[in-house]
Design an enzyme around this catalytic site. Structure first.
Site, PDB file in Angstrom:
ATOM      1  N   TRP A 188       8.702  27.343  54.533  1.00 48.01           N
ATOM      2  CA  TRP A 188       7.840  26.298  53.981  1.00 48.01           C
ATOM      3  C   TRP A 188       7.185  25.576  55.159  1.00 48.01           C
ATOM      4  CZ3 TRP A 188       7.933  20.953  54.794  1.00 48.01           C
ATOM      5  CH2 TRP A 188       6.860  20.303  54.158  1.00 48.01           C
ATOM      6  N   GLU A 229       7.330  29.442  50.243  1.00 50.08           N
ATOM      7  CA  GLU A 229       7.311  28.316  49.296  1.00 50.08           C
ATOM      8  C   GLU A 229       5.981  27.566  49.336  1.00 50.08           C
ATOM      9  OE1 GLU A 229      10.247  25.364  50.249  1.00 50.08           O
ATOM     10  OE2 GLU A 229       9.927  24.224  48.401  1.00 50.08           O
ATOM     11  N   LYS A 231       3.102  24.664  47.670  1.00 53.13           N
ATOM     12  CA  LYS A 231       3.169  23.247  47.306  1.00 53.13           C
ATOM     13  C   LYS A 231       1.787  22.728  46.937  1.00 53.13           C
ATOM     14  CE  LYS A 231       5.016  18.972  49.166  1.00 53.13           C
ATOM     15  NZ  LYS A 231       5.984  18.374  50.080  1.00 53.13           N
ATOM     16  N   ASP A 262       9.585  25.497  43.803  1.00 49.85           N
ATOM     17  CA  ASP A 262      10.251  24.192  43.927  1.00 49.85           C
ATOM     18  C   ASP A 262       9.799  23.339  42.751  1.00 49.85           C
ATOM     19  OD1 ASP A 262      10.521  21.353  44.619  1.00 49.85           O
ATOM     20  OD2 ASP A 262      11.088  22.018  46.620  1.00 49.85           O
ATOM     21  N   HIS A 265       6.890  20.743  43.173  1.00 49.84           N
ATOM     22  CA  HIS A 265       5.664  21.107  43.883  1.00 49.84           C
ATOM     23  C   HIS A 265       4.449  21.411  43.021  1.00 49.84           C
ATOM     24  CE1 HIS A 265       7.701  22.148  47.961  1.00 49.84           C
ATOM     25  NE2 HIS A 265       8.033  20.961  47.499  1.00 49.84           N
ATOM     26  N   HIS A 289      13.949  26.196  44.325  1.00 42.55           N
ATOM     27  CA  HIS A 289      14.338  24.928  44.923  1.00 42.55           C
ATOM     28  C   HIS A 289      14.406  23.955  43.761  1.00 42.55           C
ATOM     29  CE1 HIS A 289      13.485  25.046  49.520  1.00 42.55           C
ATOM     30  NE2 HIS A 289      14.477  25.821  49.151  1.00 42.55           N
ATOM     31  N   ASP A 297       6.399  14.529  44.183  1.00 45.08           N
ATOM     32  CA  ASP A 297       7.444  15.336  44.819  1.00 45.08           C
ATOM     33  C   ASP A 297       8.463  14.433  45.510  1.00 45.08           C
ATOM     34  OD1 ASP A 297       8.720  17.605  45.893  1.00 45.08           O
ATOM     35  OD2 ASP A 297       7.517  17.505  47.724  1.00 45.08           O
ATOM     36  N   ASP A 299      11.794  14.270  45.314  1.00 47.64           N
ATOM     37  CA  ASP A 299      13.093  14.839  45.690  1.00 47.64           C
ATOM     38  C   ASP A 299      14.270  13.950  45.295  1.00 47.64           C
ATOM     39  OD1 ASP A 299      12.605  17.487  47.039  1.00 47.64           O
ATOM     40  OD2 ASP A 299      11.225  16.239  48.189  1.00 47.64           O
ATOM     41  N   ASP A 329      17.169  21.393  46.339  1.00 49.40           N
ATOM     42  CA  ASP A 329      16.336  20.750  47.361  1.00 49.40           C
ATOM     43  C   ASP A 329      16.009  19.325  46.946  1.00 49.40           C
ATOM     44  OD1 ASP A 329      14.637  20.050  49.385  1.00 49.40           O
ATOM     45  OD2 ASP A 329      12.983  21.359  48.779  1.00 49.40           O
TER      46      ASP A 329
HETATM   47  C1  RNT Z   1       9.041  20.385  51.117  1.00 47.98           C
HETATM   48  C2  RNT Z   1       9.753  21.594  50.627  1.00 47.98           C
HETATM   49  C3  RNT Z   1      10.838  22.097  51.534  1.00 47.98           C
HETATM   50  C4  RNT Z   1      11.707  20.991  52.109  1.00 47.98           C
HETATM   51  C5  RNT Z   1      12.883  21.466  52.915  1.00 47.98           C
HETATM   52  C6  RNT Z   1      13.560  20.368  53.652  1.00 47.98           C
HETATM   53  O1  RNT Z   1       8.181  19.856  50.202  1.00 47.98           O
HETATM   54  O2  RNT Z   1      10.261  21.365  49.351  1.00 47.98           O
HETATM   55  O3  RNT Z   1      11.607  23.032  50.852  1.00 47.98           O
HETATM   56  O4  RNT Z   1      12.152  20.116  51.113  1.00 47.98           O
HETATM   57  O5  RNT Z   1      12.479  22.480  53.739  1.00 47.98           O
HETATM   58 ZN    ZN Z   2      11.540  22.898  48.547  1.00 48.67          ZN
END
Ligand code: RNT
Ligand code: ZN
Length: 421
Positions: A188, A229, A231, A262, A265, A289, A297, A299, A329
């Protein structure tokens, strides 16, 4: 506090309730035991790592909060992880980021990292029976400070990050060889523009070329799998992200690498659960993820919400456990970090159990015969069946805390260990 006999009694009743709709709870638990979840190392220290003391910089991601007890060394992080794994039923993996190298303080540049710099992690994983996954780190570095890495207009900077990517694949392969289970190495990168760009094509062509250079050498999939990955946007890359979903979908399918989805994303009303079946029609495997976006996003810690149930259903209903690698994640620094790990991982396992307790064939049959009344009626009835009683029993059987018992243990660990840091 739960007592063993009440958990067992509740399970016997639940077992009968599920048997009445044709579901075998023992089989569901046996199936769940075989599904590993890859826990992300970066929840334990706010994506800081041990390369420098600078913490997370750039990358368009952010860990907010300053709850005490963050792990400051690899030993501390592993000690925290041991507590976490002791509270999650089943055998699970660890996903490590490159910045978590353990060199005893020696500075090693990202393009010079070697398997030996992660030896202590492999040793720990081996002794605890954890498979390992890996991630190159394309942020928190001076050469990523202007927001571009593999797609940078400067060939020298691109070369540095290509070398990092190549070094990481070799490290991932070494994990796979030593641990006897393939390592998924997930690329990523943060590259993107804050404001509307003039040229969207150039950066994407550069990224495609850089990735081709990173993946040029074939590695035996017995030991190592590559994933990419995409986004939608990040902090500081609000208007344009080079590695968008479409870019990586095309890349993964034409290069035969895994696509990482993810859950944070995409556009706020877009969910990854509905994408799994579409991508799996064409891609061999997917890395997830699993995260929880709150309006963006963000998290947040994974909660047992509708989307988590849906993700698990999509994996289980289509028998895709061998093709979907489940990784977590998220990074919340505002609550006890060990608890954050435990809550999210237990929720992931719980959602998988819920999906395994579904009478899928019967539901599918309703659908195929056009009996949508029964389909809806059963899906709604299923929601209040005694999932919790099966989950508690599964925890009991697995030798991990039942119900909220784990919380007292985490509080005790906080008092004895985390609060002293
Ligand atoms: C970032 C991505 C990625 C990170 C990690 C820490 O938007 O989701 O996967 O969260 O690499
Ligand atoms: Zn991620």
């Amino acid at each position: 506090m739960s007592n063993t006999s009440s958990v067992e009694k509740a399970y016997e009743l639940a077992k009968q309730r599920y048997a009445d709709i044709g579901v075998n709870t023992d089989q569901a638990m046996a199936a769940l035991k075989k599904i590993p979840i890859s826990l992300h190392c970066w929840q334990g220290d706010d994506v800081g790592g041990f390369e420098s003391t600078g913490g997370l910089t750039g990358g368009g991601i952010q860990a907010t909060g300053n709850y005490p007890g963050r792990a400051r060394t690899a030993d501390e992080l592993r000690a925290d992880l041991d507590v976490v794994y002791s509270m999650i039923p089943g055998r699970h993996r660890l996903s490590l980021h490159a910045i978590y190298l353990d060199t005893g303080g020696k500075k090693v540049e990202r393009n010079a990292i070697q398997p030996e710099h992660y030896a202590s992690w492999v040793h720990w994983a081996k002794s605890n029976n954890h498979g390992m996954d890996f991630n190159p780190t394309f942020f928190s570095h001076p050469k990523a400070a202007d927001g571009f890495t593999l797609a940078h207009p400067d060939a020298g900077i691109r070369k540095f990050w290509i070398e990092h990517g190549i070094a990481c694949r070799k490290i991932g392969e070494s994990f796979g060889r030593q641990l006897g289970t393939p390592c998924v190495t997930n690329v990523w990168i943060p590259d993107g523009y804050k404001d509307v760009p003039v040229d969207r094509f150039g950066p994407r062509e550069r990224l495609r070329e850089s990735l081709d250079a990173v993946f040029a050498e074939r590695i035996d999939p017995k030991y190592h799998l590559d994933a990419v990955e995409g986004k939608l946007f990040g902090i500081g890359s609000e208007s344009f992200v080079v590695g968008s979903h479409e870019f990586y979908l095309g890349y993964a399918l034409t290069r035969n690498v895994l696509l990482t989805l993810d859950s944070g994303h995409f556009h706020p009303t877009e969910v990854i659960s509905t994408k799994l079946s579409a991508v799996l029609c064409f891609a061999k495997e997917i890395l997830l993820h699993v995260s929880r976006p709150v309006r963006w996003d963000s998290d947040h810690v994974v909660a047992l919400d509708d989307e988590l149930f849906a993700i698990a259903q999509e994996i289980i209903r289509h028998g895709s456990t061998d093709r979907v690698h489940i990784g977590l994640d998220y990074f919340d620094a505002s609550i006890n970090r060990v608890a954050a790990w435990v809550i999210g991982a237990r929720n992931m396992a719980k959602a998988l159990l819920a999906a395994l307790l579904e009478p899928t064939d019967q539901l599918r049959n309703y659908e195929l015969t056009g009996d949508f009344t029964s389909r809806l009626a059963m899906l709604e009835e299923l929601k209040t069946l005694p999932l919790g009683a099966v989950w508690d029993y599964y925890c009991l059987q697995s030798g991990v805390p039942v119900g909220a018992e784990w919380l007292a243990k985490v509080k005790d660990y906080e008092a004895k260990v985390l609060s002293k840091r």
